[in-house]
Every structure is written in C-alpha cells, then in structure tokens.
Design an enzyme around this catalytic site. Sequence first.
Site, short mmCIF file in Angstrom:
data_model
loop_
_atom_site.label_atom_id
_atom_site.label_comp_id
_atom_site.label_asym_id
_atom_site.label_seq_id
_atom_site.Cartn_x
_atom_site.Cartn_y
_atom_site.Cartn_z
N GLY A 51 -17.81 16.93 33.42
CA GLY A 51 -16.97 17.75 34.29
C GLY A 51 -17.43 17.78 35.73
O GLY A 51 -16.74 18.29 36.59
N CYS A 52 -18.61 17.25 36.00
CA CYS A 52 -19.11 17.20 37.37
C CYS A 52 -18.51 15.99 38.08
O CYS A 52 -18.31 14.95 37.47
CB CYS A 52 -20.63 17.09 37.39
SG CYS A 52 -21.49 18.57 36.85
N GLN A 53 -18.24 16.15 39.37
CA GLN A 53 -17.71 15.06 40.19
C GLN A 53 -18.72 13.91 40.24
O GLN A 53 -18.35 12.75 40.19
CB GLN A 53 -17.41 15.58 41.59
CG GLN A 53 -16.84 14.56 42.52
CD GLN A 53 -16.53 15.16 43.89
OE1 GLN A 53 -16.60 16.37 44.09
NE2 GLN A 53 -16.18 14.32 44.84
#
Length: 138
Positions: A51-53
């Site tokens: 979910g992290c960029q």
Amino acid sequence: MSGIAEKQQRLLEDLGIFQDWTERYEYVIGLGKKLEPIADSARDSEHLIKGCQSQVWLDAVMKDGRVYYYADSDSLITKGMIALFIDVLSGETPDAILTADMGFIEKTGLKEHLAPTRANALNLMATQMKQRALAFAG
C-alpha cells in the site's frame, strides 16, 4: 513517562529545532541514512509493506524480550519516515509497542507536507510495526 513516550518527546524536540519544514525533511532523510541495513533475505514480498507508494521492507526480531526493527526503502524520504518509527519503537517490549500512542507523528508537522499517498504510508508503517510486535507478544 514510558521509554517510548520519552523517545517520542526527544524526537519532537529535535524536530522543533528546525523552523522550516524542508529542514525537518532533511533531518528525517538523515535518520534514514543512519538505519542499520536490513538483511538481503528480508527484501522479499513477505517483508514488503503493501500500500505504500514506495517499496518499504520491514523486518523484526525478538532479542531478550524486546523487539528490534530493521527497514529499508527505495525512497530516501520514506526510509527516513520509517526511521522515525524505528527510533521510537525498536528495543521496546511487544506490550509497550502495542500500547504506544503513535499520534506523535501528527505533532511532527511532517504529514501535512506529504502527498496523501505518502501520508497514508505513515499509518501503514505504524500498523505493520505493531503487527510485528503482536506476533511476538504472548
């Protein structure tokens, strides 16, 4: 005051020295550069924070009843942000980590200068660190 609360207060005082948010980011990036390296074996999908960029890998080990975290990222600012959490949580007991108030990150003033996806990454990091501590609790 707990060990975690004391570390949070120290971190907030350190960041308070800087008046400009860009100076704060430079400080945070510097923290990331000082992180102990994560094991190559932990650079896999199991250790990736989803979910992290940016790509962020997180590992945790239990030694003498305390949790120690290791992390890395392909982004300097993201690596610095997880370094903030490691600075505060690493070396603490699972119970202390699980009950820690992570609202200190709001007080840093950093989140308001991040893109929404990066700001959300802070929540994901804190959640993943607590989940790793939970795996060691009990």
